[in-house]
Motif scaffolding. Structure first.
Motif, PDB file in Angstrom:
ATOM      1  N   THR A 155       0.849  -1.191   0.000  1.00 50.07           N
ATOM      2  CA  THR A 155       0.000   0.000   0.000  1.00 50.07           C
ATOM      3  C   THR A 155       0.881   1.237   0.000  1.00 50.07           C
ATOM      4  OG1 THR A 155      -1.743  -1.158   1.204  1.00 50.07           O
ATOM      5  CG2 THR A 155      -1.809   1.242   1.241  1.00 50.07           C
ATOM      6  N   GLU A 203       1.060   5.208   0.906  1.00 48.25           N
ATOM      7  CA  GLU A 203       0.409   6.206   1.742  1.00 48.25           C
ATOM      8  C   GLU A 203       0.999   7.577   1.444  1.00 48.25           C
ATOM      9  OE1 GLU A 203      -0.878   6.126   6.291  1.00 48.25           O
ATOM     10  OE2 GLU A 203       1.267   6.557   6.058  1.00 48.25           O
ATOM     11  N   ARG A 257      -4.466   6.508   1.347  1.00 49.60           N
ATOM     12  CA  ARG A 257      -3.772   5.255   1.095  1.00 49.60           C
ATOM     13  C   ARG A 257      -4.317   4.617  -0.184  1.00 49.60           C
ATOM     14  NH1 ARG A 257      -2.852   1.966   6.785  1.00 49.60           N
ATOM     15  NH2 ARG A 257      -1.647   3.618   7.856  1.00 49.60           N
ATOM     16  N   ARG A 277       6.634  -0.290   7.578  1.00 50.67           N
ATOM     17  CA  ARG A 277       6.573   0.981   6.872  1.00 50.67           C
ATOM     18  C   ARG A 277       7.966   1.331   6.341  1.00 50.67           C
ATOM     19  NH1 ARG A 277       3.071   5.449   7.325  1.00 50.67           N
ATOM     20  NH2 ARG A 277       1.925   4.273   8.923  1.00 50.67           N
TER      21      ARG A 277
END
Length: 598
Positions: free
Chosen positions: A232, A234, A239, A271
């Motif tokens: 994903t 962001e 997102r 992340r």
């Protein structure tokens, strides 16, 4: 006083060594304290992996402790040693030395006190006191005052510092990442550090830069032992689930990037570091103005085309381009196979000049220090000034062989500068005929001629010209040719001339003249016979009318109508005779143009 001075010097040496020992002890204490504290903080950061706020607290706490310890344990004793601040006094030093040497006890301190009494006595007899002081000093001089300095504290700190130093060296040597990585994160406490994931986010794009307003495709590849099934992205806009291109490779498209975009990759709770996509200015041509001023002789209006680079102009037209640009440092102007110089008028306006002589293609390319913009291709269509055209129709005069009538029309792209009628003798006869000589004809005095005519206005025009050749002395066998010439008004290459079709005129022979006279006489005779017959018929009708009137004695209405009809026929016959007379006169004049009567 010599003994006093020696005693004070020995106390000063004791004081200096005392403070030096305190500095050494403070250094060792600071090393132990700060090393243990640093290892403790590193251990806490290594286990807890605090955020920016937690690491900031650790950093400033350690900095405060270090400042206090160094200030109290090192800097202050060092200042006392350097006598920059008040340190150990002579009395305090005397007490420490007396306690260290039991045999003297308070003797050293009493001696210093007696010496002050002697120094403060004003006019009193202190001879006995001075003698007592010298005696005491002599007994104290052999004692080694510096050996009374207590070094046990420094030695004890050294015992603590040695294992601490060994621990630090062993930790850094055996597992440097365990120490250096947490320490680096504490030092860079304002920087956000991402906990290492079991896989890596590898950004495939070489540069995170995009022309402003363009779309940008960011591609990421995951590498490691435990790879995620999806990734994903962001950013400030939310997102977005990235598109899977192939195994472990994902992409996302940012449409129309105009501002900096900060983004991160997320997968399985991990992340990535923060990335920033930056747009850069694209050099663009905002407005294009093409101004063309055709040569004055064309009579065409000026061309002022805005944002339309393709224009059509006459040959020899000066052209000026005015170009407004955005985010552009320079402008490249390619004119056919050469570079055209551009001039900066203002900060974002350029100009260029050229003269259109042939069909041309040009490219305009804006450039800045980061990018070369799109090349815009345009065409200049040049219309060459063509040749004029002329068309002439001729007609012969029915009354005179020596008159020719010409009617013509001319046409050109832009106009005319000259129009002329030209004739010349192209063939000579063997000699004048008897009939021509009898008519006064001789050798022609002229062999060629030119008549300037009025120049038509505009791009199209008509003209009329009558050629009267009565001034030319013709002779049998002479042949004349005549034509018209027209010039356009081309100011670029010079006026271009065009010639019309040629009219050929031959002088009549004696046989032609005789035949024409015979034909004219026959025509006159035939017309006269027809007129005589009509007159005889009219006379018979009128005589019959008179005879009927004598018999009747009076005129009826029908008779009046018949009489009026006869009178109209008589009038028509008279008009016909007059017309025949005029026509015969013209024929006779034409037939006798070359006769002696002329």
């Amino acid at each position: 006083m010599t003994g006093e001075i020696s005693l004070i010097q020995k106390l000063d040496a004791f004081i200096r060594r005392h403070h030096r020992t305190k500095v050494l002890r403070g250094l060792l204490l600071s090393f132990v304290t700060l090393s243990v504290g640093a290892l403790l903080f590193v251990l806490l950061e290594g286990v807890g992996r605090f955020g920016v706020a937690g690491r900031t607290v650790l950093f400033y706490t350690f900095a405060a402790v270090a400042a206090v310890v160094l200030a109290t344990q090192v800097l202050w004793p060092l200042a006392q040693w350097a006598r920059l601040s008040q340190g150990l006094s002579h009395d305090e030093a005397a007490r420490i030395v007396g306690n260290h040497f039991p045999e003297v006890k308070d003797k050293l301190l009493n001696t210093l006190q007696l010496q002050r009494q002697v120094d403060n006595a004003q006019g009193a007899d202190v001879t006995l006191l001075a003698a007592s002081i010298d005696q005491r000093t002599a007994s104290l001089r052999p004692l080694p005052f510096t050996s009374a300095v207590d070094v046990s504290g420094a030695v004890r700190m050294l015992r603590w510092a040695t294992p601490v130093a060994a621990l630090v060296v062993a930790g850094v040597w055996m597992q440097p990442d365990w120490v250096t990585a947490p320490a680096a994160r504490i030092v860079q406490h304002r920087t956000e550090f991402i906990e290492p994931a079991p896989f890596d986010f590898v950004l495939v794009n070489d540069r995170l830069e995009v022309p402003a307003g363009d779309a940008f495709v960011v591609i990421v590849e995951t590498k490691g032992d435990e790879l995620p099934a999806s990734v994903t992205l962001e950013s400030g806009n939310g997102r977005f689930r990235m598109e899977r291109v192939k195994p472990h490779v994902f992409r996302h498209t940012f449409p129309a990037v105009r501002n900096n975009i900060d983004f991160q990759f997320l997968a399985n709770g991990w992340r990535s570091v923060n990335h920033t996509l930056r747009p850069f200015a694209v050099p663009t041509l905002a407005n294009l103005r093409v101004q063309a001023t055709p040569p004055s002789y064309t009579g065409l209006p000026s061309v002022d085309a805005r944002n339309q680079g393709d224009v059509t102009v006459p040959e020899g037209t000066p052209i000026q381009w005015t170009m407004q640009v955005h985010d552009t440092d320079s402008l490249r102007f390619a004119w056919n196979d050469e570079w055209l110089q551009t001039t900066r008028i203002t900060g974002n306006t350029f100009s260029a000049h050229a003269v259109a002589t042939t069909n041309s293609t040009y490219w305009i390319t804006p450039i800045n220090d980061q990018l070369t913009g799109d090349s815009l291709r345009h065409r200049i269509r040049v219309v060459r000034d063509g040749k004029p055209s002329i068309r002439v129709e001729e007609s012969k005069d029915s009354t005179s062989r020596k008159k020719m009538h010409f009617t013509g029309s001319v046409q050109d792209d832009y106009g005319f500068s000259r129009l002329a009628f030209v004739w010349e003798v192209v063939e000579r006869g063997a000699g004048p005929s008897e009939e021509l000589l009898a008519a006064g004809g001789g050798t022609p005095s002229l062999t060629k001629g030119r008549v300037e005519l009025e120049v038509p206005q505009g791009r199209r025009g008509t003209f009329y010209h009558m050629w009267d050749v009565r001034e030319l002395a013709w002779r049998e066998g002479d042949v004349f040719e005549a034509w018209f010439e027209v010039w356009d008004n081309d100011a670029v290459h010079g006026a271009k001339k065009v010639r019309s079709t040629t009219t050929r005129l031959e002088a009549p022979s004696a046989g032609d003249l005789r035949e024409e006279r015979v034909n004219a006489a026959e025509s006159i005779e035939e017309n006269l016979q027809d007129a005589a017959q009509e007159a005889a018929e009219l006379r018979e009708a009128m005589e019959a009318m008179q005879e009927r009137l004598r018999e009747q004695g009076e005129m009826t209405w029908q008779d009046r109508q018949a009489m009026e009809s006869l009178l109209e026929q008589q009038k028509a016959l008279q008009e016909k005779l007059e017309e025949m007379k005029r026509d015969n006169a013209k024929k006779d004049e034409r037939a006798n143009e070359f006769s002696e009567q002329e």
